[in-house]
Write a protein that holds these residues in place. Structure first.
Motif, PDB file in Angstrom:
ATOM      1  N   TYR A 215     -26.132  -8.457   0.624  1.00 41.83           N
ATOM      2  CA  TYR A 215     -26.648  -9.750   1.060  1.00 41.83           C
ATOM      3  C   TYR A 215     -28.163  -9.809   0.885  1.00 41.83           C
ATOM      4  O   TYR A 215     -28.713 -10.842   0.500  1.00 41.83           O
ATOM      5  CB  TYR A 215     -26.300 -10.008   2.527  1.00 41.83           C
TER       6      TYR A 215
ATOM      7  N   MET B 260     -28.248 -10.949   6.007  1.00 43.03           N
ATOM      8  CA  MET B 260     -27.098 -11.703   6.490  1.00 43.03           C
ATOM      9  C   MET B 260     -26.717 -12.783   5.489  1.00 43.03           C
ATOM     10  O   MET B 260     -27.567 -13.288   4.753  1.00 43.03           O
ATOM     11  CB  MET B 260     -27.418 -12.379   7.841  1.00 43.03           C
ATOM     12  N   ARG B 261     -25.441 -13.157   5.479  1.00 43.53           N
ATOM     13  CA  ARG B 261     -25.017 -14.320   4.717  1.00 43.53           C
ATOM     14  C   ARG B 261     -25.405 -15.583   5.476  1.00 43.53           C
ATOM     15  O   ARG B 261     -25.476 -15.576   6.704  1.00 43.53           O
ATOM     16  CB  ARG B 261     -23.507 -14.305   4.505  1.00 43.53           C
TER      17      ARG B 261
ATOM     18  N   HIS C 227     -22.991 -16.534   8.183  1.00 45.94           N
ATOM     19  CA  HIS C 227     -23.107 -15.780   9.425  1.00 45.94           C
ATOM     20  C   HIS C 227     -24.302 -16.265  10.247  1.00 45.94           C
ATOM     21  O   HIS C 227     -24.221 -16.365  11.474  1.00 45.94           O
ATOM     22  CB  HIS C 227     -23.256 -14.287   9.116  1.00 45.94           C
TER      23      HIS C 227
ATOM     24  N   ALA D 111     -23.399 -19.548  11.836  1.00 43.00           N
ATOM     25  CA  ALA D 111     -22.441 -19.400  12.929  1.00 43.00           C
ATOM     26  C   ALA D 111     -23.128 -19.105  14.258  1.00 43.00           C
ATOM     27  O   ALA D 111     -22.534 -19.318  15.324  1.00 43.00           O
ATOM     28  CB  ALA D 111     -21.444 -18.290  12.605  1.00 43.00           C
ATOM     29  N   LEU D 112     -24.367 -18.624  14.204  1.00 39.39           N
ATOM     30  CA  LEU D 112     -25.116 -18.364  15.430  1.00 39.39           C
ATOM     31  C   LEU D 112     -25.565 -19.656  16.102  1.00 39.39           C
ATOM     32  O   LEU D 112     -25.929 -19.654  17.286  1.00 39.39           O
ATOM     33  CB  LEU D 112     -26.363 -17.514  15.119  1.00 39.39           C
TER      34      LEU D 112
ATOM     35  N   THR E 134     -31.073 -11.570  16.905  1.00 33.50           N
ATOM     36  CA  THR E 134     -30.131 -12.067  15.903  1.00 33.50           C
ATOM     37  C   THR E 134     -28.693 -12.079  16.403  1.00 33.50           C
ATOM     38  O   THR E 134     -27.770 -12.260  15.599  1.00 33.50           O
ATOM     39  CB  THR E 134     -30.199 -11.203  14.629  1.00 33.50           C
TER      40      THR E 134
ATOM     41  N   THR F 289     -25.605  -9.440  23.397  1.00 33.04           N
ATOM     42  CA  THR F 289     -24.780 -10.472  22.773  1.00 33.04           C
ATOM     43  C   THR F 289     -24.221 -11.464  23.782  1.00 33.04           C
ATOM     44  O   THR F 289     -23.718 -12.521  23.399  1.00 33.04           O
ATOM     45  CB  THR F 289     -23.605  -9.840  22.020  1.00 33.04           C
TER      46      THR F 289
ATOM     47  N   THR G 180     -29.306 -24.826  10.056  1.00 28.47           N
ATOM     48  CA  THR G 180     -28.286 -24.201   9.220  1.00 28.47           C
ATOM     49  C   THR G 180     -28.486 -24.441   7.728  1.00 28.47           C
ATOM     50  O   THR G 180     -27.609 -24.955   7.044  1.00 28.47           O
ATOM     51  CB  THR G 180     -26.894 -24.670   9.649  1.00 28.47           C
TER      52      THR G 180
END
Length: 341
Positions: free
Chosen positions: A54, A88-89, A92, A95-96, A139, A214, A263
């Motif tokens: 990535y 990261m992709r 991904h 999605a956060l 992250t 998390t 995004t």
């Protein structure tokens, strides 16, 4: 050397990435100095196959964008760079930051105070000589709502009293998060918690930020705080504000919390210049407007916005977003308006 399974994984990943971007890409199969430098720069990064793929893919896109910006700076008004998200992709990263739904009513919000016409430019840092630290939400937790609220209260307190205390986002994540402090929470809930229930906001020294978690923890306020916490008496919310309205309140020294869609690959890797939002996937992130002005190089008007991605992202943690009346900055603006005695 890679075995048959590893080679298949490389080829499969290359195909997926090419399909996502519409461009082909050659993924290196050996370590590079750039990759080793990257994982040594950012704590917690691991020398693992997929993050490396990535990283290589993302840096190619970064370099491609920057080449265009060098050739045509009037069209490509910002640059991209490596940061903690580069391994990261985009899917991904996006999605956060799922799209959030504000509460139907904010029972405590009051009408914003009357203010004068905005000054031509304003900047909390340079105009008021404030020493404001950039925070890093990490992250793994979608906590921008808490960091932006805590920072807005901190900046407002500093502008009123010249206080230098850093206020705790973790305090809000744990105590106002309502079980979704790392997923879909909103800044309105943080302000309601502080104002409606007159809950103190503790300093980071007394309530440590833990950006590696998390999920939120139990709400455990300090029993003997070393510093005096801040209690917010009132806040205001403006729905669908226009540029002039936001400028008026920022110019009147109200740091404004905004919701913004993060995004896009370009926001993910923003480095410098006047950011113009490209296509996004639809998400929510919260940041704090710290000023506005005009860029001497391009002549473009901009918003100066404080993020919570640390100083390796953007212009030492800030982003300058194009200020254009035909492109509203946000659908909601919130700001503290008073403190309790």
């Amino acid at each position: 050397m890679y075995g048959a399974k590893e080679l298949c994984a490389v080829l499969l990943l290359t195909t997926i990435l090419s399909f996502e971007s519409g461009d082909s890409i050659n993924v290196p199969t050996t370590h590079s100095n750039d990759w080793l430098s990257y994982i040594s720069t950012f704590p917690g990064k691991k020398d693992a196959p997929y993050p490396k793929y990535y990283y290589n893919y993302n840096t190619k896109l970064i370099n491609s964008h920057n080449s265009k910006a060098n050739r045509d700076p009037q069209r490509f008004t910002y640059t991209l760079g490596e940061n903690q998200f580069t391994d990261m992709r985009l899917i991904h990263f996006s999605a956060l930051f799922p799209k959030t739904t504000p509460p139907p009513t904010t029972t405590t919000a009051t009408d914003p105070p009357a203010v004068q016409t905005a000054s031509p430019t304003f900047d909390f840092i340079t105009d008021l000589q404030l020493d404001i630290q950039v925070e890093d939400q990490g992250t793994v937790c979608n906590s921008g709502w808490a960091y932006a609220t805590a920072k807005a209260v901190e900046v407002y307190a500093a502008s009123e009293t010249m206080s230098t205390a850093r206020l705790s986002a973790q305090n809000l994540i744990d105590c106002a998060g309502a079980g979704i402090g790392c997923t879909r929470q909103v800044a309105q809930t943080a302000f309601e918690y502080l104002v409606k229930y007159q809950q103190p906001l503790y300093t980071e020294t007394d309530y440590e930020n833990k950006n590696w978690l998390t999920t939120q923890e139990m709400c455990i306020p300090p029993t003997n705080p070393a510093s005096t916490p801040v209690t917010v008496a009132s806040y205001s919310q403006i729905n669908n504000p226009d540029d002039d309205t936001i400028m008026q309140y920022v110019s009147a020294q109200f740091p404004v919390v905004i919701e913004y869609d993060p995004t896009s690959f370009d926001f993910m890797h923003y480095k410098s210049g006047i950011f113009q939002q490209p296509h996004t996937k639809g998400g929510s992130h919260y940041m704090t407007v710290m000023g506005y002005g005009a860029d001497a190089k391009t002549g473009l008007n901009y918003w100066l916005v404080l993020n919570s991605f640390g100083t390796t992202w953007g212009e030492d943690g800030y982003i300058r977003i194009l200020r254009d009346s035909s492109k509203p900055l946000t659908r909601v603006a919130l700001f503290p308006t008073g403190f309790a005695p």
